[in-house]
Design an enzyme around this catalytic site. Structure first.
Site, PDB file in Angstrom:
ATOM      1  N   ASP A  37       0.861  -1.175   0.000  1.00 33.72           N
ATOM      2  CA  ASP A  37       0.000   0.000   0.000  1.00 33.72           C
ATOM      3  C   ASP A  37       0.899   1.226   0.000  1.00 33.72           C
ATOM      4  O   ASP A  37       2.034   1.170   0.494  1.00 33.72           O
ATOM      5  CB  ASP A  37      -0.920   0.003   1.230  1.00 33.72           C
ATOM      6  CG  ASP A  37      -2.129   0.902   1.033  1.00 33.72           C
ATOM      7  OD1 ASP A  37      -3.201   0.370   0.680  1.00 33.72           O
ATOM      8  OD2 ASP A  37      -1.995   2.131   1.208  1.00 33.72           O
ATOM      9  N   ASP A  63       5.233   3.187  -3.538  1.00 34.03           N
ATOM     10  CA  ASP A  63       4.522   3.861  -4.610  1.00 34.03           C
ATOM     11  C   ASP A  63       4.804   3.091  -5.893  1.00 34.03           C
ATOM     12  O   ASP A  63       5.944   3.051  -6.370  1.00 34.03           O
ATOM     13  CB  ASP A  63       5.016   5.302  -4.721  1.00 34.03           C
ATOM     14  CG  ASP A  63       4.316   6.101  -5.812  1.00 34.03           C
ATOM     15  OD1 ASP A  63       3.614   5.496  -6.649  1.00 34.03           O
ATOM     16  OD2 ASP A  63       4.497   7.328  -5.844  1.00 34.03           O
ATOM     17  N   ASN A  90      -3.728  -4.195  -8.218  1.00 32.07           N
ATOM     18  CA  ASN A  90      -5.027  -3.708  -7.757  1.00 32.07           C
ATOM     19  C   ASN A  90      -5.061  -2.200  -7.548  1.00 32.07           C
ATOM     20  O   ASN A  90      -6.112  -1.581  -7.733  1.00 32.07           O
ATOM     21  CB  ASN A  90      -5.395  -4.409  -6.440  1.00 32.07           C
ATOM     22  CG  ASN A  90      -6.569  -3.754  -5.755  1.00 32.07           C
ATOM     23  OD1 ASN A  90      -7.718  -3.911  -6.167  1.00 32.07           O
ATOM     24  ND2 ASN A  90      -6.299  -2.983  -4.709  1.00 32.07           N
ATOM     25  N   TYR A 161      -9.998   8.037 -15.723  1.00 33.34           N
ATOM     26  CA  TYR A 161      -9.925   6.740 -15.042  1.00 33.34           C
ATOM     27  C   TYR A 161     -10.217   5.607 -16.018  1.00 33.34           C
ATOM     28  O   TYR A 161      -9.466   4.629 -16.097  1.00 33.34           O
ATOM     29  CB  TYR A 161     -10.931   6.741 -13.893  1.00 33.34           C
ATOM     30  CG  TYR A 161     -11.060   5.441 -13.146  1.00 33.34           C
ATOM     31  CD1 TYR A 161     -10.074   5.025 -12.257  1.00 33.34           C
ATOM     32  CD2 TYR A 161     -12.194   4.634 -13.289  1.00 33.34           C
ATOM     33  CE1 TYR A 161     -10.206   3.843 -11.549  1.00 33.34           C
ATOM     34  CE2 TYR A 161     -12.332   3.456 -12.584  1.00 33.34           C
ATOM     35  CZ  TYR A 161     -11.336   3.061 -11.712  1.00 33.34           C
ATOM     36  OH  TYR A 161     -11.465   1.884 -11.012  1.00 33.34           O
ATOM     37  N   LYS A 165      -7.705   2.555 -17.411  1.00 33.74           N
ATOM     38  CA  LYS A 165      -8.046   1.149 -17.222  1.00 33.74           C
ATOM     39  C   LYS A 165      -8.104   0.410 -18.553  1.00 33.74           C
ATOM     40  O   LYS A 165      -7.697  -0.752 -18.654  1.00 33.74           O
ATOM     41  CB  LYS A 165      -9.390   1.030 -16.495  1.00 33.74           C
ATOM     42  CG  LYS A 165      -9.345   1.439 -15.027  1.00 33.74           C
ATOM     43  CD  LYS A 165      -8.500   0.491 -14.210  1.00 33.74           C
ATOM     44  CE  LYS A 165      -8.651   0.738 -12.727  1.00 33.74           C
ATOM     45  NZ  LYS A 165      -7.809  -0.190 -11.910  1.00 33.74           N
TER      46      LYS A 165
END
Length: 248
Positions: A37, A63, A90, A161, A165
């Site tokens: 994370d 990161d 993810n 976004y 993707k």
């Protein structure tokens, strides 16, 4: 079936939400988990929760848009758990994303850059870092967590976004074609309305044939399958997880 015993899995953005659901599912199938994370506290807390349940887990902040940081993280992974066999890309929402729902006409290049760096370059850099080892060992699983926003237009200000993707899906298919003969499969899951925002359940109940929003457990189950030996003949594929809201 679907045992991941003896495998090491790394899940990015796994400190909470869907990512933690994926990490939990892989751990329950026997994998040792790297909980990545960008927030060190979230990574440690999530890994601690898995460890408390009897799983092997390591929480590391990194990161994923920073290749040097990725390489440092992977050195710690190799020392603590071993080489990565399963990568689940993810991480998908940059810091401050709540203020980013801009219609295209109001957006700016720097707004787009945040999403492209995370959802395309971040996916590319994480994958490129672990792929040589997978190829050398003749086994690897790469899973990309995507969104149905790239397949279905909305007026919610998701252009940046969705485009990022979509780029990752194109990358997934090309990489799958390159690595299938070397024992590495590459697939993606595409998420519909999930239960991580207020109003999601009401919306899902209205539009979905299966009248509920998706959960972290739903995402984790799909990723566990794609990471397993039973999915060794599945590569270059996109698995929609959307409650039937989009059937094309």
């Amino acid at each position: 079936m679907f045992s991941l015993a003896g495998r090491v899995a790394l899940v990015t953005g796994a400190g909470r939400g869907m990512g933690f659901g994926v990490a939990q599912a892989l751990a329950e199938q026997g994998a040792a988990l790297v909980v990545n994370d960008i927030d060190a506290g979230r990574a440690r807390e999530a890994a601690g929760e898995l460890s408390a349940r009897g799983h092997r887990a390591l929480g590391l902040a990194c990161d994923v848009t920073d290749r040097a940081a990725i390489d440092r993280m992977l050195m710690l992974v190799e020392e603590g758990l071993g080489p990565v066999d399963i990568l689940v890309n993810n991480a998908g929402l940059p810091a401050g994303w709540q203020a980013d729902n801009l219609k295209f006409a109001q957006s700016r290049p720097e707004h787009w850059q945040r999403y492209v760096e995370l959802n395309l370059y971040g996916v590319m850099q994480m994958t490129q870092a672990v792929l040589p080892g997978m190829i050398a060992r003749g086994h690897g699983r790469v899973v990309i967590v995507s969104s149905e926003s790239w397949r279905m237009g909305t007026d919610m200000g998701l252009a940046a976004y969705a485009a990022s993707k979509a780029g990752a899906i194109g990358f997934m298919r090309q990489l799958a074609a390159e690595t299938g003969r070397q024992g590495v499969t590459v697939n993606a899951v595409s998420l519909g309305t999930m239960n991580n925002w207020e109003g999601s359940e009401a919306l899902a109940a209205r539009i979905n044939p299966v009248p509920r929003a998706g959960s972290p457990r739903d995402v984790g189950a799909a990723c566990a399958y794609l990471a397993s030996d039973e999915a060794s003949w599945v590569t270059g594929q996109l698995l929609p997880l959307n409650g039937g809201s989009l059937m094309a």
